[in-house]
Design an enzyme around this catalytic site. Structure first.
Site, short mmCIF file in Angstrom:
data_model
loop_
_atom_site.label_atom_id
_atom_site.label_comp_id
_atom_site.label_asym_id
_atom_site.label_seq_id
_atom_site.Cartn_x
_atom_site.Cartn_y
_atom_site.Cartn_z
CG HIS A 1 20.36 -33.77 -16.75
ND1 HIS A 1 20.60 -34.99 -16.08
CD2 HIS A 1 21.01 -32.81 -16.50
CE1 HIS A 1 22.12 -34.58 -16.99
NE2 HIS A 1 22.62 -33.40 -17.42
NE ARG B 1 3.95 2.42 -0.22
CZ ARG B 1 5.28 1.70 0.16
NH1 ARG B 1 6.65 2.64 -0.19
NH2 ARG B 1 5.16 1.28 1.49
CE LYS C 1 10.77 -8.03 -16.44
NZ LYS C 1 11.73 -8.08 -14.77
CE LYS D 1 9.52 -0.75 -10.93
NZ LYS D 1 10.16 -1.62 -11.79
CB CYS E 1 -1.14 0.30 1.38
SG CYS E 1 -1.83 -1.34 1.70
CD GLU F 1 7.80 -9.20 -13.43
OE1 GLU F 1 7.33 -9.03 -12.19
OE2 GLU F 1 8.51 -8.97 -14.43
CD1 TRP G 1 -0.27 -5.67 -4.43
CD2 TRP G 1 0.19 -6.86 -2.94
NE1 TRP G 1 0.45 -6.77 -5.46
CE2 TRP G 1 0.81 -7.48 -4.16
CE3 TRP G 1 0.79 -6.78 -1.57
CZ2 TRP G 1 1.37 -8.85 -3.96
CZ3 TRP G 1 1.72 -8.49 -1.50
CH2 TRP G 1 1.53 -9.50 -2.63
CD GLU H 1 14.62 -9.61 -15.73
OE1 GLU H 1 13.81 -10.84 -14.93
OE2 GLU H 1 13.84 -8.54 -16.06
CG ASN I 1 2.41 0.32 3.96
OD1 ASN I 1 3.32 1.71 3.62
ND2 ASN I 1 2.03 -0.75 3.73
N GLY I 2 0.60 -1.95 6.56
CA GLY I 2 1.43 -2.25 7.07
C GLY I 2 0.70 -3.57 7.44
#
Ligand code: M6R
Length: 627
Positions: free
Chosen positions: A523, A45, A504, A622, A20, A507, A92, A500, A116-117
């Site tokens: 394997h 956030r 990407k 983010k 948040c 996401e 969030w 990466e 926030n928390g």
């Protein structure tokens, strides 16, 4: 009660664990528009729901909406609210649904709060409140704060006392901004475990989760410390008092920040992410040239750390994309500086009781400098007496302030939730750090050092070349957008780049993507290969090329569509399902930058064709400030 009957109702409220963003403004001018503008700068956030509340004519007005900030903007257009004092929140949720009912601000008639928390003892507090006749309107932990303050106000306490008494009852982490119906000139903020900054403007005062949110209006920033409460008033003038954990007035330093205010524009690009991909020649040049004396081809890194110890171990700790930058760097630290390098996911490191010794230097890599797991890992390393170095993109962030030393990646503000330019800047810093240490330890000679630095200085141009014609990625994106699964492979430093690339793609497009070290496929993972699962091979013509080529053949012979990213113009395959993207000729150092930009473009254009939200993919934020 068995597991299956333990539902939301029987267990009590849902646990509201938030990252948040919060903002608050006390001004002589209307605040609603600016609250929303501040929230748009805090959407990194979280963006599950948003809300604002103002005090106007002895009434608290509140508007909240589920979904992205645009929904709140639409609502406010239809139903505007006024006031010169207000609070705002973008959420969030990791637990508890992202509904309007749970959106902040939470309020009673007398008081409204953004948070926030997490209030860890909310259940106990809620039980007591319910027993005293309080009715809850949401499933959040935050609401207990509202009712505790409200009860204290009802019993005749002043807002200041009501807040301080309430805070004493709370366990957990919080940044809070609080407004009161009866006091249109009073704003109270408090922090413990979650960041909160005070902004001092001309005839106005602000609170924000970070300084960036307040950048359009003030650069005079004061970082509140653990346990601080700030009481902000507009009597004759705008004034504030900060009280420490013991309730004593304290002075905290006010810093003048240098911030570009208008960077949050897409600058003609369709998405922030695309803009940020295209900024990389510049951000890499900035980062690299800040660390290299170009005239004398020397490193400018001058950390007061002794890297000469033969028993030295470097411990790199990070999350997500920053973790992949760390994995890439392991190859450089070991190959060139000949130092044992361990790489850890911060969320594992902090809880696995790592063996840390006096010979360890711990390096924490983070775009935001706020990631909860990485920050906790940093504090753990410090508590064990290790020297700590943070490589971070956001100046003034918690990690920069907590670490013994830091190096800034000069990528500039990254708005797209998927990290791009911050990642390549991390690679640049780590690469230069490895070379700097190698040169100091004399594991590479001066001539080799100069040659490598020269190669690095070429990187921005090579990256610009990749971006000269992105139509190849566009065509590939169209094709990949129909896939259900995609495999990536790479070797050496390009193995983390494959990881990466897969991250990407996941996401941005929600397509299932996995990456493997090319030699590892046989394997087990090769069982995944079929005609519908494209393989993207990162295959520069380096010392591993022939081996990677054999691995590609193994997959092609099992019918998978093959996409090869390479600088070998002669590489060919007979399969009709073969597609080659020819990239600029690379050196051992430049390859990972070139192929990074290529996989970023693959993910971006695939998302574009799939129609997903590029800048704000579902379920993400983010800055991950919860564990
Ligand atoms: O700010 P940080 O670099 O510490 O963030 C770490 C991860 O949360 C971040 O890299 C995440 O994986 C991004 N969504 C990647 O695009």
């Amino acid at each position: 009660m068995d597991f299956y009957s333990t539902t939301k109702e029987t267990a009590g409220i849902e646990l509201g664990v938030y990252m948040c963003g919060i903002i608050a403004i006390l001004s002589s001018k209307p605040v609603t528009g600016r609250l929303v503008e501040g929230l748009s700068r805090l959407e990194y956030r979280g963006y599950d729901s948003a809300g604002v509340a103002t005090v106007h004519e002895n009434t608290i007005f509140r508007k909240r909406a589920e979904g992205k900030l645009q929904s709140l903007k639409n609502l406010l257009q239809e139903e505007p609210i006024s006031g010169k004092l207000g609070i705002g929140h973008t959420r969030w949720a990791t637990h508890g649904s992202a509904t309007k009912r749970n959106a902040h601000p939470h309020k009673t008639d007398r008081v409204a709060v953004v948070h926030n928390g997490i209030i860890e003892n909310y259940q106990l507090l809620k039980n007591e409140l319910v027993n005293s006749g309080v009715q809850f309107q949401s499933d959040t932990d935050t609401e207990v704060v509202v009712h505790l303050i409200d009860q204290a106000l009802q019993s005749g306490k002043t807002p200041e006392i009501a807040v301080t008494e309430t805070l004493k009852k709370l366990e957990g982490a919080f940044a809070l901004a609080i407004i009161f119906k009866e006091n249109s000139n009073l704003l109270i903020g408090a922090r413990k475990g979650s960041p909160l900054v005070l902004g001092i403007g001309e005839n106005e005062l602000f609170l924000g989760s970070d300084a960036w949110a307040l950048a359009p209006w003030t650069q005079k920033i004061c970082y509140l410390e653990e346990g601080d409460i700030v009481i902000m008033k507009h009597d004759i003038a705008f004034d504030y008092v900060i009280l420490n954990e013991d309730g004593q007035p304290v002075t905290r330093s006010v810093r003048q920040l240098e911030q570009e205010v208008n960077v949050a524009s897409k600058g003609g690009y369709s998405h922030f992410m695309l803009k940020e991909i295209f900024e990389q020649p510049k951000t890499l040049a900035n980062t690299i040239s800040s660390l290299i004396d170009e005239k004398n081809l020397k490193s400018l890194i001058n950390l007061p750390i002794d890297f000469s110890n033969e028993r030295l171990t470097l411990r790199l700790v990070a999350c997500g994309t920053s973790y992949y930058a760390s994995l890439t760097a392991k190859y450089w630290f070991e190959k060139y500086a000949r130092i044992l390098c361990e790489v850890d996911l911060a969320s594992e490191f902090r809880y696995r009781d790592p063996v840390l010794g006096r010979n360890d230097i711990c390096i924490f890599i983070s775009q935001s400098g706020e990631t909860s797991d990485t920050l906790a890992a940093l504090n753990l390393a410090k508590s064990r007496g290790c020297e700590t170095l943070a490589i971070v993109n956001v100046p003034e962030s918690s990690m920069i302030r907590a670490a013994d030393h830091h190096i800034l990646t000069l990528a500039g503000p990254e708005i797209g939730v998927a990290s791009t330019k911050a990642f390549s800047a991390q690679l640049a810093v780590l690469c230069l750090l490895a070379l700097d240490i190698a040169s100091k330890r004399k594991t590479i000679d001066d001539a080799t050092m100069k040659e490598f630095l020269h190669e690095l200085l070429e990187v921005p141009n090579l990256v610009a070349k990749v971006l000269q014609d992105v139509s190849v990625f566009d065509q590939l994106g169209l094709r990949l957008s129909c896939s259900r699964d995609v495999l990536f492979i790479g070797r050496g430093t390009n193995y983390p780049i494959a990881l990466e690339g897969a991250l990407k793609l996941k996401e941005l497009t929600y397509i299932h993507a996995e990456a493997y070290a090319a030699g590892e496929l046989k394997h087990g993972p090769i069982a995944l290969v079929d005609k519908l699962t494209p393989l993207i091979a990162i295959a520069p013509k380096d010392s591993w090329f022939e081996k990677t080529a054999s691995n590609i053949q193994e997959v092609a012979s099992r019918g998978a569509p093959i996409i090869v990213l390479t600088d070998d113009a002669n590489f060919n395959m007979s399969s009709s399902e073969f597609h080659k993207i020819l990239l600029p000729t690379s050196s051992p150092f430049s390859a990972c930058f070139i192929y990074t930009v290529a996989v970023q473009c693959v993910a971006y254009y695939t998302a574009l064709h799939k129609g997903t939200d590029v800048d704000q993919p579902r379920n993400l934020a983010k800055s991950v400030t919860v564990e």
